[in-house]
Design a protein around this motif. Structure first.
Motif: not given
Lengths: 118, 708
Positions: B667-668, B672-675, B677-683
């Motif tokens: 989860s962003l 981090y914080r909500p951004v 156009s982006l729903s999340g991140a991954t590795i």
């Protein structure tokens, strides 16, 4: 061996607990149809059945059993929540040997079983 | 098995019973019942009553007794099943739900007096209204349950008898008992000898056998009982106890019991013949009556001997899935570990491919196994949405009463499974949507009739799997969204400028804008200070989307699209400039590299793509995210056709497609914080972080700009 027939799992477990503690072997069925299926290849010493069940109710089961000579002298106890004489005589007329009024005290259950199990 | 475990099973059965009863009652309400329906309802309530007694929930048992009585009358045809009766039963059902909640320790025992009175009145064939105007005295008398008072009477009689016995009791006093099992005592598998045995165990002493009724051999019926016996029974044994033994045969058995103070029988003599039997079952020490013996020989095959004590206590026939309860923390840890395993597996695959070993069979197997492991782990967390849907009928009923509107609730797909967390958190938004649909969506019965519709409105609630997501729809056949009013309101609230040109869909979406409420007077139903904007943000926090379709005069549909799992998604890995992004596979329709002839410029530097005759807007991911090095020429880039619930199809432009694989969502918001156009991140496999594109946000902005 005692066959207990009840669609309520908790009721079956209460029966099983009370009966196994007194040294009886217990087999369970969920309704009349499952009971008849099992009875095809097995001969319990006693059948304890609920009345209100899906698929085949207790009266249906008793009728099916009493219709066969193989089962006509097997004792059958019905589980009933009604202690009225009307319900009891209906159970008796249907071919039940006796009845157990729910909620049952394990001691009462045991005496009822002793009164009918050869 | 422990008592409380059995009790827990009983609680589950209560829930199942409630669900079955409610489904049945609603079938009646919606005129979809069949002849089995009333029996199903009866059985459900009957089982709850039976169990509640067994587990000592007296209040619940007393309550269900009255409920059951009415159902029994309805079942037997003594009570006509009318809409009014169904309403009474539904009300009784709601009270029963409260009772069940109470026994689970999740609430106080409800005050069921009013409902109980109504049930009793119904059982007696009186309309419930009469109860209300009756004076207290007659009401008291009227509500006394016949069966109970009969039992009480018997009890008090029994007590009186015991006292009487006590008063006259002396050491020498005994009961004299004559027993003659009558015709039919051997029928139905009955065995009088077992009863005699029990009598002897109570200390009864056998005195005599009466053989006078034995007929001549030609008239002898081997299945008939002809013998009678007399006993003396110690005074400490009550008459009730004796009658109890013969309970099953009382109607066919001659039983005389009377007090005897004198010593006219020489009991000592008989005692030596038939000593009282101790508590242990023993062969009955008395002459075997011929009737019984013959009967036993005749009835072939002879019944099984006394049940054997068994080591393996029991076996169960019939189906029924076995369950095991697992601590949720353990489960979450498993799911997390599987997530990490997926990442590690991806890293391993990447390293091996660098060394030219990507085509190893073992690697393919590992990939397959990892996927399966992941699916299994996810399915453990999955729960049917039933637990949420089952609360809805009650909400609808309450709203019917509050609003005076008539509602037919249709529920579909309640067995659809989704992640436990989603199930837990979707309840509130869903409740709000249902309230909205009835409060704002449906018209009053008069207005509906005036519009040529049936007086009762339909609210439909459904859940289904579609394209890797769960769609939950709440629709009504009401008036639809009043766009003019919504628009007016939005202008008043300063949400839009007075001259803004908006598509219908955009106006509809305004109701989900922060601080918007269309109700002229905020009702206490849906206007609880929580607007549709909160519903939307709740749904979005679950990784879901909400969309609205509304047609004037025909109603509105709110669609929630929710992810199957919150932890993992299938993604296409794309590059934009030097950056790597993930596009969720669920959105992707196709990808292509276009010919110049398939593109159409619409000015402002924007272009459309002709996909088999349909022009779709192209959104450059690089431009949107401010990546200067990205490819700007569509013919040299890769175009990905995506589809979203709210905007239909559109096109995303990226530089290249790198790979396609499952990624674990980080989860962003929490990291981090909500951004936008982006729903999340991954590795990724190589350890780098890649961002997951929010396709819905990217495309909805592009279509909105086009519409403007």
């Amino acid at each position: 061996m005692i066959l207990t027939v009840d669609d309520s799992k908790s009721m079956r477990m209460l029966l099983r607990n009370a009966l196994t503690q007194r040294g009886y072997e217990v087999v369970e069925a969920e309704d009349g149809v499952a009971a008849l299926e099992w009875l095809r290849d097995n001969s319990p010493g006693l059948v304890i059945t609920d009345i209100n069940m899906p698929r085949m109710d207790g009266f249906g089961l008793i009728e099916a059993l009493r219709g066969e000579t193989r089962w006509d002298s097997t004792p059958i106890l019905v589980l009933t929540t009604e202690s009225s004489n009307e319900k009891k005589s209906r159970a008796r007329d249907a071919g039940a040997t006796g009845w157990i009024v729910k909620p049952f005290d394990p001691e009462k259950l045991a005496s009822a079983v002793r009164r009918v199990l050869h | 098995m422990q008592f409380d475990e059995i009790q827990e099973i009983f609680f589950q059965e209560c829930e199942e019973g409630l669900a079955a009863a409610e489904a049945g009652l609603l079938a009646y309400k919606n005129c979809k019942e069949d002849c089995e329906t009333i029996n199903t309802i009866f059985r459900a309530i009957h089982s709850i009553k039976g169990g509640s007694g067994a587990f000592g929930f007296d209040a619940l048992q007393a309550y269900t007794h009255n409920f059951e009585t009415v159902l029994d009358l309805a079942r037997s045809g003594d009570l006509l099943i009318t809409p009014a009766l169904i309403d009474v039963l539904l009300r009784a059902f709601d009270m029963l739900s409260d009772h069940v909640t109470a026994i689970r320790g999740e609430g106080d025992a409800p005050d069921d007096k009013e409902v109980t009175d109504i049930l009793k009145a119904t059982a007696e064939g009186r309309p419930p209204e009469i109860v209300a105007i009756e004076d207290p005295a007659s009401k008291q008398a009227g509500s006394t349950d016949l069966a109970f008072s009969f039992d009480d009477l018997m009890k008090s009689l029994g007590e009186a008898e015991v006292t009487a016995i006590g008063e006259h009791s002396s050491a020498s006093s005994q009961w004299s008992l004559e027993v003659r099992p009558g015709k039919g005592a051997l029928a139905n598998g009955g065995e009088p000898m077992l009863l005699i045995r029990e009598l002897l165990q109570l200390g009864a002493i056998f005195l005599d056998t009466d053989v006078s009724a034995i007929p001549t051999l030609d008239a002898y019926d081997p299945e008939e009982a002809y013998l009678g016996w007399t006993f003396t029974v110690p005074m400490r044994v009550t008459e009730a106890e004796v009658r109890d033994i013969f309970e099953f045969v009382l109607d066919s058995c001659d039983l005389h019991i009377e007090r005897r103070d004198d010593e006219q029988h020489d009991t000592e003599l008989h005692r030596s013949v038939a000593p009282p039997v101790a508590a242990e079952p023993a062969p009955v020490p008395m002459p075997q009556p011929p009737a019984t013996t013959v009967a036993e020989v005749v009835s072939a095959p002879s019944p099984q001997p006394v049940a054997q004590p068994a080591q393996n206590a029991s076996q169960s026939i019939g189906s029924g899935s076995q369950t095991i309860r697992v601590d949720l923390e353990k489960l979450d840890r498993l799911v997390n570990l599987v997530g990490e395993l997926v990442i590690t597996q991806a890293m391993l695959a990447q390293k091996l491919s660098v060394n030219g070993l990507a085509s190893l069979n073992e690697l393919t197997d590992l990939d397959q196994l990892t996927r399966e492991l992941q699916d299994s782990a996810m399915s453990i967390r999955a729960q049917p949405i039933k637990s949420v849907f089952s609360r809805v009928p009650r909400i609808v009923r309450e709203l019917e009463q509050q609003t005076g509107k008539q509602v037919i609730l249709q529920v579909e797909g309640e067995m659809t499974e989704l992640d436990k967390t989603v199930v837990e958190r979707i309840g509130d938004p869903l409740t709000h949507l249902i309230r909205n649909a009835i409060d704002h969506g449906l018209e009053s019965p008069d207005a509906r009739i005036a519009a040529g519709k049936p007086a009762a409105g339909v609210v439909r609630l459904s859940a289904e799997h579609r394209g890797g997501r769960i769609l939950i729809c709440v629709s009504d056949d009401g008036a639809g969204i009043n766009r003019e009013r919504v628009r007016q309101k939005a202008i008043e609230r300063g949400l839009i400028a007075a001259d803004t040109v908006m598509a219908d869909e955009e106006i509809d979406n305004l109701i989900m804008a922060a601080g918007f409420s269309t109700a002229e007077a905020v009702s206490n139903i849906s206007g609880r200070g929580v607007g549709m904007d909160v519903v939307r943000s709740n749904v979005e926090a679950l990784g879901g989307r909400i969309s609205i379709q509304s047609r004037p005069g025909q109603g509105s549909t709110f669609t929630l699209a929710l992810p199957l799992t919150l932890a993992i998604l299938d993604g296409m890995i794309v590059s934009v400039g030097a950056q790597t992004y993930i596009i969720p596979l669920t959105h992707i329709v196709e990808s292509l590299r276009p010919q110049a002839s398939e593109l159409k410029s619409i000015g402002n530097g924007r272009q459309m793509l002709n996909v088999r005759g349909t022009f779709l807007p192209i959104e450059s991911v690089g431009t949107r995210l401010g990546i200067d090095s990205s490819t700007q020429d569509p013919t040299k880039a890769v175009l990905i056709v995506v589809e979203t619930d709210s905007c239909g199809q559109s096109v995303l432009m990226v530089d290249a497609i790198l790979d396609q694989r499952q990624v674990v969502i980080k989860s962003l918001e929490t990291n981090y914080r909500p951004v936008d156009s982006l729903s999340g991140a991954t590795i990724l496999g190589d350890g780098r972080v890649a961002l997951i594109l929010d396709v819905e946000a990217l495309t909805s902005q592009s279509t909105r700009r086009l519409a403007a």
